[in-house]
Design an enzyme around this catalytic site. Structure first.
Site, PDB file in Angstrom:
ATOM      1  CB  SER A   1     -52.252-111.223 -66.023  1.00 55.42           C
ATOM      2  OG  SER A   1     -51.608-112.326 -66.593  1.00 55.42           O
ATOM      3  NE  ARG A   2     -53.202-117.435 -63.303  1.00 53.67           N
ATOM      4  CZ  ARG A   2     -52.718-118.648 -63.514  1.00 53.67           C
ATOM      5  NH1 ARG A   2     -53.363-119.682 -63.037  1.00 53.67           N
ATOM      6  NH2 ARG A   2     -51.610-118.826 -64.197  1.00 53.67           N
TER       7      ARG A   2
ATOM      8  CE  LYS B   1     -50.823-121.900 -81.696  1.00 56.82           C
ATOM      9  NZ  LYS B   1     -49.588-122.181 -80.880  1.00 56.82           N
TER      10      LYS B   1
ATOM     11  CG  ASP C   1     -48.698-124.513 -78.255  1.00 53.99           C
ATOM     12  OD1 ASP C   1     -49.742-123.982 -77.848  1.00 53.99           O
ATOM     13  OD2 ASP C   1     -47.674-123.862 -78.561  1.00 53.99           O
TER      14      ASP C   1
HETATM   15  P1  NAP Z   1     -47.477-118.279 -71.132  1.00 52.85           P
HETATM   16  O1  NAP Z   1     -46.141-117.624 -71.278  1.00 52.85           O
HETATM   17  O2  NAP Z   1     -47.621-119.392 -70.155  1.00 52.85           O
HETATM   18  O3  NAP Z   1     -48.514-117.119 -70.865  1.00 52.85           O
HETATM   19  C1  NAP Z   1     -49.883-117.359 -70.626  1.00 52.85           C
HETATM   20  C2  NAP Z   1     -50.307-116.518 -69.439  1.00 52.85           C
HETATM   21  O4  NAP Z   1     -51.676-116.763 -69.181  1.00 52.85           O
HETATM   22  C3  NAP Z   1     -49.560-116.883 -68.177  1.00 52.85           C
HETATM   23  O5  NAP Z   1     -48.388-116.106 -68.012  1.00 52.85           O
HETATM   24  C4  NAP Z   1     -50.568-116.655 -67.086  1.00 52.85           C
HETATM   25  O6  NAP Z   1     -50.388-115.351 -66.539  1.00 52.85           O
HETATM   26  C5  NAP Z   1     -51.920-116.690 -67.781  1.00 52.85           C
HETATM   27  N1  NAP Z   1     -52.707-117.847 -67.370  1.00 52.85           N
HETATM   28  C6  NAP Z   1     -54.031-117.847 -67.075  1.00 52.85           C
HETATM   29  N2  NAP Z   1     -54.453-119.051 -66.737  1.00 52.85           N
HETATM   30  C7  NAP Z   1     -53.395-119.869 -66.818  1.00 52.85           C
HETATM   31  C8  NAP Z   1     -53.204-121.240 -66.570  1.00 52.85           C
HETATM   32  N3  NAP Z   1     -54.217-122.037 -66.180  1.00 52.85           N
HETATM   33  N4  NAP Z   1     -51.967-121.777 -66.758  1.00 52.85           N
HETATM   34  C9  NAP Z   1     -50.934-120.990 -67.145  1.00 52.85           C
HETATM   35  N5  NAP Z   1     -51.063-119.666 -67.393  1.00 52.85           N
HETATM   36  C10 NAP Z   1     -52.285-119.106 -67.221  1.00 52.85           C
HETATM   37  O7  NAP Z   1     -47.972-118.886 -72.538  1.00 52.85           O
HETATM   38  P2  NAP Z   1     -47.739-118.265 -73.984  1.00 52.85           P
HETATM   39  O8  NAP Z   1     -46.527-118.867 -74.586  1.00 52.85           O
HETATM   40  O9  NAP Z   1     -47.838-116.791 -73.942  1.00 52.85           O
HETATM   41  O10 NAP Z   1     -48.965-118.921 -74.732  1.00 52.85           O
HETATM   42  C11 NAP Z   1     -50.295-118.466 -74.534  1.00 52.85           C
HETATM   43  C12 NAP Z   1     -51.094-118.787 -75.785  1.00 52.85           C
HETATM   44  O11 NAP Z   1     -50.452-118.137 -76.899  1.00 52.85           O
HETATM   45  C13 NAP Z   1     -51.124-120.288 -76.124  1.00 52.85           C
HETATM   46  O12 NAP Z   1     -52.369-120.637 -76.649  1.00 52.85           O
HETATM   47  C14 NAP Z   1     -50.047-120.429 -77.199  1.00 52.85           C
HETATM   48  O13 NAP Z   1     -50.281-121.491 -78.098  1.00 52.85           O
HETATM   49  C15 NAP Z   1     -50.155-119.085 -77.910  1.00 52.85           C
HETATM   50  N6  NAP Z   1     -48.924-118.685 -78.606  1.00 52.85           N
HETATM   51  C16 NAP Z   1     -47.700-118.771 -77.999  1.00 52.85           C
HETATM   52  C17 NAP Z   1     -46.550-118.462 -78.723  1.00 52.85           C
HETATM   53  C18 NAP Z   1     -45.173-118.520 -78.104  1.00 52.85           C
HETATM   54  O14 NAP Z   1     -44.178-118.384 -78.835  1.00 52.85           O
HETATM   55  N7  NAP Z   1     -45.008-118.710 -76.814  1.00 52.85           N
HETATM   56  C19 NAP Z   1     -46.649-118.059 -80.044  1.00 52.85           C
HETATM   57  C20 NAP Z   1     -47.914-117.916 -80.615  1.00 52.85           C
HETATM   58  C21 NAP Z   1     -49.052-118.248 -79.885  1.00 52.85           C
HETATM   59  P3  NAP Z   1     -50.811-115.114 -64.998  1.00 52.85           P
HETATM   60  O15 NAP Z   1     -50.105-116.175 -64.193  1.00 52.85           O
HETATM   61  O16 NAP Z   1     -50.355-113.735 -64.704  1.00 52.85           O
HETATM   62  O17 NAP Z   1     -52.302-115.291 -64.977  1.00 52.85           O
END
Ligand code: NAP
Length: 311
Positions: free
Chosen positions: A40-41, A94, A172
């Protein structure tokens, strides 16, 4: 590569909300997996070797068997290619990729390389979904209504990527409803028309409505990312034997004349159990139907521009 009898040595990529809320607890509770390192970045996990990007994770000498990708869909293709080309099994959050072409190419690549690709749909593992599918089998489906309304600021605080190109906007969460719908209805679900409202200056919609059909039954979906107060993740199916209702994202099932059926949330433990089964069997599971409906909506929908949005 994996050896018989040992746990699947896994690298987890994209340590954000879903990785922390669901993947880490599910992995910690499953003896079939060993979380070896992360990439993770910015983020790290206490007690786990951390890399900044997937290349150094894969090349880090960890003797990995598998990668699980929890990054946003935009950018996941290159990460999955790197893992597959290194001979690693891959589980995708997903939506599985940013485009249909990407996920189709990943499926081909995994097949050619002989590794497992699992495009996961966590909502399909909600407690009510399998019993709903079983109950609907053999019944006449008359109409389906999907109401998926949640507050983007509450569930996705500051996630600008979700409204950027490749972020899917309200699809999403909406794709979760479509993953359930395509799993429980016996006939194919086809999009007939749609509209979506995109806030000025963003790429992804905050509101969308889809009119679909499954066999002869109308299937209507209403998605809203600006729902404050009570949150709604419901699917109702009218049949010749009465109305089936799935609520709370598929976790509560109500059949005609029956009590509500609910069970503890086991979505991510079940996803990892399925991934382990697929790896052991040398199989893949890539069902793109929910994604196709979203892509169809982006092709067919009438666009409206709404007020600018800020988190
Ligand atoms: P998130 O909180 O933004 O986490 C994603 C992580 O990926 C970021 O913290 C970031 O960590 C890393 N990353 C790498 N490239 C990135 C970019 N270009 N832009 C932003 N982040 C980047 O998102 P999330 O809610 O966990 O969702 C991630 C995936 O899980 C999505 O496909 C979403 O549909 C799925 N999902 C989410 C949920 C939910 O409730 N949130 C539920 C089920 C599925 P670093 O900055 O450390 O790299």
């Amino acid at each position: 590569m994996e050896q018989a009898g040992r746990a699947i040595r896994l690298g987890l990529v994209g340590i954000g909300k879903i990785a922390r809320d669901q993947h880490l607890p599910a992995l910690a509770a499953d003896k079939r997996f060993e979380l070896v390192a992360t990439a993770s970045r910015h983020a790290t996990v206490d007690g786990v070797i951390a890399h900044r990007e997937i290349g150094s994770l894969i090349g880090g000498g960890h003797d990995l068997d598998a990668i699980s990708l929890c990054t946003p869909p935009e950018g996941r293709y290159a990460q999955a290619v790197a893992a597959i080309d290194a001979g690693l099994h891959v589980m995708l959050e997903k939506p599985p990729a940013a485009t249909i072409s990407e996920i189709a190419a990943l499926a081909d690549r995994a097949r050619a390389k002989g590794v497992t690709l699992f495009a996961s749909w966590h909502s399909r593992e909600a407690a009510g979904v399998a019993p709903a599918r079983d109950w609907l089998r053999g019944k006449r489906i008359d109409a389906v209504r999907i109401t998926w309304k949640e507050d983007i600021r509450r569930w996705h605080p500051g996630q600008d990527w979700i409204l950027a190109p490749g972020g899917f906007g309200v699809f999403d969460p909406g794709i979760n409803a479509l993953s359930i719908t395509t799993a429980i209805l016996p006939d194919a679900v086809l999009l007939e028309s749609a509209w979506m409202e995109v806030p000025e200056g963003r790429a992804g919609p905050l509101v969308a409505e889809l009119r679909m059909r499954s066999g002869t039954a109308p299937v209507e979906a209403s998605f809203d990312f600006l729902q404050t107060g009570p949150q709604t993740w419901d699917i109702e199916v009218d049949t010749d034997a009465g109305r089936l209702r799935l609520s709370m994202g598929g976790s509560i099932l109500q059949l005609p004349g029956g009590e509500e059926q609910k069970a503890p949330d086991q979505e991510y433990p079940r996803l990892y159990a399925r991934f382990a089964e697929l790896v052991t069997a040398g199989e893949s599971d890539v069902d793109i139907r929910p994604f196709q409906l979203v892509a169809d909506a982006f092709v067919l929908a009438e666009r409206r521009i709404g007020a600018p949005f800020a988190f």
